[in-house]
Design a protein around this motif. Structure first.
Motif, PDB file in Angstrom:
ATOM      1  N   ILE A  13     -12.424 -31.396   9.079  1.00 25.59           N
ATOM      2  CA  ILE A  13     -11.733 -32.611   8.661  1.00 25.59           C
ATOM      3  C   ILE A  13     -12.097 -32.877   7.212  1.00 25.59           C
ATOM      4  N   LYS A  14     -11.053 -33.050   6.406  1.00 25.24           N
ATOM      5  CA  LYS A  14     -11.305 -33.303   4.994  1.00 25.24           C
ATOM      6  C   LYS A  14     -11.065 -34.771   4.671  1.00 25.24           C
ATOM      7  N   MET A  62      -9.041 -43.645   1.640  1.00 30.68           N
ATOM      8  CA  MET A  62      -9.418 -43.901   3.032  1.00 30.68           C
ATOM      9  C   MET A  62      -8.488 -43.158   3.975  1.00 30.68           C
ATOM     10  N   LYS A  63      -8.727 -41.868   4.117  1.00 28.57           N
ATOM     11  CA  LYS A  63      -7.823 -41.047   4.916  1.00 28.57           C
ATOM     12  C   LYS A  63      -8.543 -39.815   5.465  1.00 28.57           C
ATOM     13  N   PHE A  64      -8.367 -39.577   6.759  1.00 29.53           N
ATOM     14  CA  PHE A  64      -8.817 -38.325   7.362  1.00 29.53           C
ATOM     15  C   PHE A  64      -7.677 -37.313   7.238  1.00 29.53           C
ATOM     16  N   GLY A  84     -15.089 -51.428   5.962  1.00 33.57           N
ATOM     17  CA  GLY A  84     -13.681 -51.596   5.604  1.00 33.57           C
ATOM     18  C   GLY A  84     -12.797 -50.389   5.831  1.00 33.57           C
ATOM     19  N   HIS A  85     -13.351 -49.292   6.319  1.00 33.91           N
ATOM     20  CA  HIS A  85     -12.561 -48.058   6.445  1.00 33.91           C
ATOM     21  C   HIS A  85     -11.912 -47.857   7.820  1.00 33.91           C
ATOM     22  N   TYR A  86     -12.494 -48.454   8.856  1.00 36.54           N
ATOM     23  CA  TYR A  86     -12.041 -48.090  10.211  1.00 36.54           C
ATOM     24  C   TYR A  86     -10.583 -48.468  10.485  1.00 36.54           C
ATOM     25  N   GLY A  87     -10.057 -49.440   9.713  1.00 37.79           N
ATOM     26  CA  GLY A  87      -8.657 -49.824   9.916  1.00 37.79           C
ATOM     27  C   GLY A  87      -7.702 -48.709   9.523  1.00 37.79           C
ATOM     28  N   MET A  88      -8.069 -47.956   8.498  1.00 40.02           N
ATOM     29  CA  MET A  88      -7.218 -46.880   7.989  1.00 40.02           C
ATOM     30  C   MET A  88      -7.683 -45.508   8.493  1.00 40.02           C
ATOM     31  N   LYS A 124      -8.823 -43.568  11.121  1.00 34.46           N
ATOM     32  CA  LYS A 124      -9.010 -43.420  12.560  1.00 34.46           C
ATOM     33  C   LYS A 124      -8.110 -42.313  13.092  1.00 34.46           C
ATOM     34  N   GLY A 125      -8.471 -41.824  14.235  1.00 26.38           N
ATOM     35  CA  GLY A 125      -7.688 -40.775  14.864  1.00 26.38           C
ATOM     36  C   GLY A 125      -8.103 -40.631  16.304  1.00 26.38           C
ATOM     37  N   LYS A 126      -7.510 -39.640  16.951  1.00 27.15           N
ATOM     38  CA  LYS A 126      -7.809 -39.438  18.379  1.00 27.15           C
ATOM     39  C   LYS A 126      -8.231 -38.012  18.665  1.00 27.15           C
TER      40      LYS A 126
END
Ligand code: ZN
Length: 168
Positions: free
Chosen positions: A50-51, A56-58, A156-160, A162-164
């Motif tokens: 994961i990069k 704020m993006k996975f 402040g990052h968890y809103g943007m 995130k994934g499954k």
């Protein structure tokens, strides 16, 4: 001509003899077959990369693995910003954990790599916080079937971010 036939017969016998002696040697080879599933088990290690960068993006919002897989997950920060201002981690949460509650609690857990000390039991696996140019690799076993949420718990990052993780 009779001699030739005799010689051929002897050669034939000899070759039969070597065939017979080689067949017991084949048995250990067949005995090795049960080890094949073991090799399959070791090949069930799944590599996930994961990069993340200076935003704020996975790079991956969905990861699919199979139950029991050994997941070798590498988080790579390809940006240049330091971990104090644009730090990222990857935190896999157990089912039923409230992501907002966790994210808010994490914001004040700087001393514990943004993993709230009283919520560690809610975490299946996590990387450390990394900054630009850094990476971290973790190994964990995929939990039972289901869909599990992962986030970056930097404030402040968890809103943007995130994934499954889907376990099939
Ligand atoms: Zn982040």
């Amino acid at each position: 001509m009779k001699y030739l036939v005799t010689i051929l017969a002897i050669v034939g016998l000899m070759s039969c003899g070597t065939d017979n002696s080689s067949s017991p040697a084949e048995k250990p080879a067949t005995k090795l077959e049960p080890s094949t599933p073991v090799q399959k088990a070791t090949s069930d290690t799944v590599d996930v990369v994961i990069k993340v960068g200076d935003e704020m993006k996975f790079s991956e919002n969905r990861i699919i693995v199979e139950q029991g897989d050994v997941v070798r997950l590498k988080l790579e920060h390809t940006g240049t910003m330091p971990k104090t201002s644009m730090g990222h981690n990857w935190v896999l949460l157990k089912n039923g954990v409230n992501v907002s509650d966790f994210g808010m609690a994490a914001a004040s857990a700087k001393d514990n790599d943004y993993i709230p000390a009283n919520m560690q039991q809610d975490v299946i696996a996590h990387t450390k916080i990394i900054g630009g140019g850094e990476s971290d690799e973790i190994i964990f076993q995929a939990p039972e079937e289901g869909a599990y949420e992962y986030i970056c718990s930097f404030p402040g990052h968890y809103g943007m971010m995130k994934g499954k993780l889907v376990v099939m």
